[in-house]
Design a protein around this motif. Structure first.
Motif, PDB file in Angstrom:
ATOM      1  N   VAL A   1      43.397  30.663  35.672  1.00 28.18           N
ATOM      2  CA  VAL A   1      42.214  31.475  35.927  1.00 28.18           C
ATOM      3  C   VAL A   1      42.661  32.748  36.638  1.00 28.18           C
ATOM      4  CG1 VAL A   1      40.004  31.656  37.107  1.00 28.18           C
ATOM      5  CG2 VAL A   1      40.692  29.475  36.089  1.00 28.18           C
ATOM      6  N   GLY A   2      42.359  33.895  36.045  1.00 27.65           N
ATOM      7  CA  GLY A   2      42.681  35.182  36.652  1.00 27.65           C
ATOM      8  C   GLY A   2      41.504  35.739  37.431  1.00 27.65           C
ATOM      9  N   LEU A   3      41.768  36.239  38.642  1.00 29.54           N
ATOM     10  CA  LEU A   3      40.730  36.832  39.489  1.00 29.54           C
ATOM     11  C   LEU A   3      41.158  38.238  39.886  1.00 29.54           C
ATOM     12  CD1 LEU A   3      39.971  33.876  41.958  1.00 29.54           C
ATOM     13  CD2 LEU A   3      38.795  34.419  39.820  1.00 29.54           C
ATOM     14  N   THR A   4      40.245  39.177  39.864  1.00 22.84           N
ATOM     15  CA  THR A   4      40.574  40.533  40.295  1.00 22.84           C
ATOM     16  C   THR A   4      39.316  41.288  40.730  1.00 22.84           C
ATOM     17  OG1 THR A   4      41.636  42.618  39.650  1.00 22.84           O
ATOM     18  CG2 THR A   4      40.359  41.472  37.952  1.00 22.84           C
ATOM     19  N   VAL A   5      39.512  42.167  41.684  1.00 27.77           N
ATOM     20  CA  VAL A   5      38.419  43.050  42.093  1.00 27.77           C
ATOM     21  C   VAL A   5      38.459  44.344  41.303  1.00 27.77           C
ATOM     22  CG1 VAL A   5      38.337  42.078  44.411  1.00 27.77           C
ATOM     23  CG2 VAL A   5      39.831  44.043  43.955  1.00 27.77           C
TER      24      VAL A   5
ATOM     25  N   GLU B   1      45.721  39.724  27.007  1.00 31.29           N
ATOM     26  CA  GLU B   1      46.755  38.739  27.330  1.00 31.29           C
ATOM     27  C   GLU B   1      46.129  37.378  27.639  1.00 31.29           C
ATOM     28  OE1 GLU B   1      50.611  37.849  27.229  1.00 31.29           O
ATOM     29  OE2 GLU B   1      49.943  39.946  27.141  1.00 31.29           O
ATOM     30  N   PHE B   2      45.049  37.375  28.398  1.00 29.94           N
ATOM     31  CA  PHE B   2      44.373  36.127  28.746  1.00 29.94           C
ATOM     32  C   PHE B   2      43.725  35.497  27.510  1.00 29.94           C
ATOM     33  CE2 PHE B   2      45.077  37.348  33.051  1.00 29.94           C
ATOM     34  CZ  PHE B   2      44.907  36.210  33.827  1.00 29.94           C
ATOM     35  N   SER B   3      43.191  36.311  26.649  1.00 32.46           N
ATOM     36  CA  SER B   3      42.558  35.788  25.447  1.00 32.46           C
ATOM     37  C   SER B   3      43.580  35.104  24.548  1.00 32.46           C
ATOM     38  CB  SER B   3      41.859  36.913  24.675  1.00 32.46           C
ATOM     39  OG  SER B   3      40.811  37.470  25.452  1.00 32.46           O
ATOM     40  N   ARG B   4      44.778  35.688  24.417  1.00 33.52           N
ATOM     41  CA  ARG B   4      45.812  35.079  23.579  1.00 33.52           C
ATOM     42  C   ARG B   4      46.211  33.707  24.108  1.00 33.52           C
ATOM     43  NH1 ARG B   4      47.709  40.433  22.869  1.00 33.52           N
ATOM     44  NH2 ARG B   4      49.025  40.302  24.743  1.00 33.52           N
ATOM     45  N   GLY B   5      46.255  33.566  25.416  1.00 29.20           N
ATOM     46  CA  GLY B   5      46.635  32.292  26.010  1.00 29.20           C
ATOM     47  C   GLY B   5      45.483  31.341  26.215  1.00 29.20           C
ATOM     48  N   LEU B   6      44.277  31.735  25.778  1.00 30.42           N
ATOM     49  CA  LEU B   6      43.061  30.933  25.972  1.00 30.42           C
ATOM     50  C   LEU B   6      42.822  30.648  27.448  1.00 30.42           C
ATOM     51  CD1 LEU B   6      43.428  28.385  23.000  1.00 30.42           C
ATOM     52  CD2 LEU B   6      42.150  30.540  23.056  1.00 30.42           C
ATOM     53  N   TRP B   7      43.126  31.643  28.293  1.00 31.04           N
ATOM     54  CA  TRP B   7      42.928  31.503  29.728  1.00 31.04           C
ATOM     55  C   TRP B   7      41.636  32.215  30.141  1.00 31.04           C
ATOM     56  CZ3 TRP B   7      48.388  33.793  29.556  1.00 31.04           C
ATOM     57  CH2 TRP B   7      49.302  32.795  29.253  1.00 31.04           C
ATOM     58  N   SER B   8      41.181  31.903  31.352  1.00 31.84           N
ATOM     59  CA  SER B   8      39.949  32.507  31.863  1.00 31.84           C
ATOM     60  C   SER B   8      40.284  33.687  32.761  1.00 31.84           C
ATOM     61  CB  SER B   8      39.142  31.479  32.661  1.00 31.84           C
ATOM     62  OG  SER B   8      38.826  30.354  31.871  1.00 31.84           O
ATOM     63  N   ILE B   9      39.440  34.710  32.726  1.00 29.40           N
ATOM     64  CA  ILE B   9      39.601  35.855  33.620  1.00 29.40           C
ATOM     65  C   ILE B   9      38.208  36.302  34.056  1.00 29.40           C
ATOM     66  CG2 ILE B   9      39.736  37.429  31.642  1.00 29.40           C
ATOM     67  CD1 ILE B   9      41.492  39.249  33.402  1.00 29.40           C
TER      68      ILE B   9
ATOM     69  N   THR C   1      33.006  38.768  46.928  1.00 24.59           N
ATOM     70  CA  THR C   1      32.293  37.836  47.815  1.00 24.59           C
ATOM     71  C   THR C   1      30.831  37.685  47.419  1.00 24.59           C
ATOM     72  OG1 THR C   1      31.875  39.675  49.344  1.00 24.59           O
ATOM     73  CG2 THR C   1      33.824  38.299  49.761  1.00 24.59           C
ATOM     74  N   ASP C   2      30.314  38.681  46.673  1.00 20.50           N
ATOM     75  CA  ASP C   2      28.918  38.627  46.234  1.00 20.50           C
ATOM     76  C   ASP C   2      28.792  38.223  44.770  1.00 20.50           C
ATOM     77  OD1 ASP C   2      30.151  40.884  45.276  1.00 20.50           O
ATOM     78  OD2 ASP C   2      28.367  42.160  45.459  1.00 20.50           O
ATOM     79  N   VAL C   3      29.900  37.747  44.163  1.00 16.19           N
ATOM     80  CA  VAL C   3      29.913  37.354  42.758  1.00 16.19           C
ATOM     81  C   VAL C   3      30.068  35.841  42.667  1.00 16.19           C
ATOM     82  CG1 VAL C   3      31.073  37.594  40.536  1.00 16.19           C
ATOM     83  CG2 VAL C   3      30.908  39.571  42.079  1.00 16.19           C
ATOM     84  N   SER C   4      29.201  35.161  41.925  1.00 17.48           N
ATOM     85  CA  SER C   4      29.246  33.694  41.834  1.00 17.48           C
ATOM     86  C   SER C   4      30.048  33.193  40.635  1.00 17.48           C
ATOM     87  CB  SER C   4      27.818  33.134  41.751  1.00 17.48           C
ATOM     88  OG  SER C   4      27.170  33.599  40.568  1.00 17.48           O
ATOM     89  N   GLU C   5      30.278  34.057  39.670  1.00 12.03           N
ATOM     90  CA  GLU C   5      30.913  33.608  38.429  1.00 12.03           C
ATOM     91  C   GLU C   5      32.298  33.015  38.674  1.00 12.03           C
ATOM     92  OE1 GLU C   5      32.188  35.341  34.018  1.00 12.03           O
ATOM     93  OE2 GLU C   5      31.322  36.680  35.520  1.00 12.03           O
ATOM     94  N   TRP C   6      33.097  33.659  39.527  1.00 14.55           N
ATOM     95  CA  TRP C   6      34.450  33.162  39.758  1.00 14.55           C
ATOM     96  C   TRP C   6      34.423  31.798  40.451  1.00 14.55           C
ATOM     97  CZ3 TRP C   6      36.613  32.187  44.583  1.00 14.55           C
ATOM     98  CH2 TRP C   6      35.934  32.685  45.698  1.00 14.55           C
ATOM     99  N   ARG C   7      33.453  31.607  41.363  1.00  9.76           N
ATOM    100  CA  ARG C   7      33.325  30.312  42.031  1.00  9.76           C
ATOM    101  C   ARG C   7      32.998  29.214  41.009  1.00  9.76           C
ATOM    102  NH1 ARG C   7      30.872  33.860  45.779  1.00  9.76           N
ATOM    103  NH2 ARG C   7      31.859  33.809  47.852  1.00  9.76           N
ATOM    104  N   GLU C   8      32.064  29.512  40.128  1.00 10.79           N
ATOM    105  CA  GLU C   8      31.666  28.533  39.113  1.00 10.79           C
ATOM    106  C   GLU C   8      32.822  28.192  38.189  1.00 10.79           C
ATOM    107  OE1 GLU C   8      28.418  30.497  37.279  1.00 10.79           O
ATOM    108  OE2 GLU C   8      27.031  30.202  38.971  1.00 10.79           O
TER     109      GLU C   8
END
Length: 405
Positions: free
Chosen positions: A90-94, A105-113, A118-125
């Protein structure tokens, strides 16, 4: 399950740890790295179920963060076989710019990004979903491994067969729960030379071919045994065997298999049984155990309860199975004349257990049927020696199984 967090910002690492902890990931399962080089070192040494990676990373801790640092680490994971590839990434970035550049790159590896904030819930989920999935699967895999057993005992009833089997094995048993299955399974480990033998025992809710087949089939699926043993009581052919004598089935079949034919003389039953033979390795082991009279004598002497006056003996012989309890002195002669001349005993389950073991998933278990004669299937049926027969057959069945492990 281990998790690797790769990020050079400590406040962000703490936020990620809080989310993982809430999902059930203990902090001691988590490693952290602040650079590409540091992460690569850990990936060489450890297997990680989950990698949480910042996209903007320094190559080394002494250098400035680079918006392509995360992508560089991912390329190294793919390219360098010495790095152990995490199952989920799982890739996280501001940085929106870094997110857009890394997306292919993430799409080719079927990874999540996902975008971090702190005000975003998607990464927590996203992290909670991955963590819970991995924990659930690991729990299932551990349960599957823990269930694997060397010897599975199947008994017709909880009493007297299963209760006396436990006495014969002489160990403390713990109950094993299987999700979705109401059957009570009991497990123990018995110390022998050269190895300890894991044993699982169970009993059907009622006598009969159907109940025995159902129990054996699902128990084999649950526990993947190397050996399946059925022990307990049977009826013996008077004059062929004695009360208390243990019959190890050389062959088993359903004596009710065939068809009814109408004729001028009335309806007649024409038997057409399919016989299952004991496997050669099990036969050799059974012959060795049944010929060890000192062992059989020790079983007879050790039983604390009502027992026959004659010493315990054993025989390798045909055992037929059918759906009904027999109390007819002429029944054995009918089976001997029309099916198998040397039939020594009858019961209600043996063939079903043998068939179920034969049809089990690979690797198929070896099947042993050991039952002791409690009556002669005649009008003088008695329960006097059922405990003794259940005890001795259980002991003999396990002694045979030991020689096959």
């Amino acid at each position: 399950m281990k998790v690797l967090i790769v990020d050079d910002v400590q406040t962000k690492i703490r936020e990620i740890l809080k989310v993982l902890s809430a999902a059930g990931i203990h902090e001691e399962w988590v490693d952290t790295a602040g650079s590409v080089v540091g992460a690569a070192k850990l990936l060489k040494e450890n297997d990680y179920g989950l990698l949480v990676i910042d996209l903007v990373l320094p190559l080394r801790l002494s250098e400035e963060p680079d918006k392509s640092g995360g992508t560089r680490l991912l390329n190294e994971i793919v390219r360098n076989s010495s790095l152990k590839r995490p199952e989920h990434i799982v890739g996280l970035t501001v940085s929106d710019e870094a997110l857009q550049e890394a997306q292919p790159e993430f799409s080719r590896g079927l990874w999540s990004i996902v975008r971090y904030g702190t005000d975003v819930s998607e990464w927590r989920e996203a992290l909670v979903e991955k963590a819970r999935y991995l924990l659930a699967r690991e729990s299932f895999e551990q349960e599957e491994v823990a269930r694997d057993t060397d010897v599975l005992f199947v008994c017709a009833l909880a009493r007297p067969e299963l209760s006396q089997l436990k006495v014969a094995l002489g160990n403390n048993f713990e109950e094993v729960s299987v999700n979705g299955d109401h059957t009570r399974y009991f497990r123990t480990s018995i110390s022998t030379q050269p190895k300890d033998i894991s044993v699982t025992v169970c009993s059907a809710p009622s006598m009969g071919l159907t109940a025995a087949a159902s129990l054996t089939t699902k128990a084999c699926m649950h526990f993947k045994p190397k050996i399946v043993v059925m022990t307990g009581i049977c009826a013996g052919k008077k004059g062929e065997v004695a009360l208390g004598q243990c019959i190890v089935a050389s062959t088993s079949w359903d004596y009710g298999s065939g068809k009814f034919i109408g004729s001028a003389e009335g309806v007649q039953f024409k038997a057409n049984p399919y016989q299952l033979a004991i496997e050669p390795a099990a036969q050799s082991a059974a012959e060795a155990v049944l010929s060890d009279q000192s062992f059989l004598d020790s079983l007879h002497d050790s039983f604390q309860g009502n027992k026959p006056k004659q010493r315990l003996e054993g025989i390798l012989a045909p055992l037929a199975s059918g759906a009904a309890v027999q109390a007819n002195s002429e029944f054995f002669e009918s089976v001997a004349q029309k099916q198998v001349r040397k039939v020594a005993g009858i019961d209600m389950e043996a063939f079903a257990v043998s068939w179920s073991a034969r049809e089990a998933n690979e690797p198929k278990p070896i099947c042993i049927i050991a039952k002791s004669v409690a009556d002669f299937a005649d009008e003088e049926k008695s329960d006097d020696f059922q405990d003794y027969c259940s005890f001795t057959s259980g002991s003999i069945g396990f002694e045979i199984a030991k020689r096959l492990i």
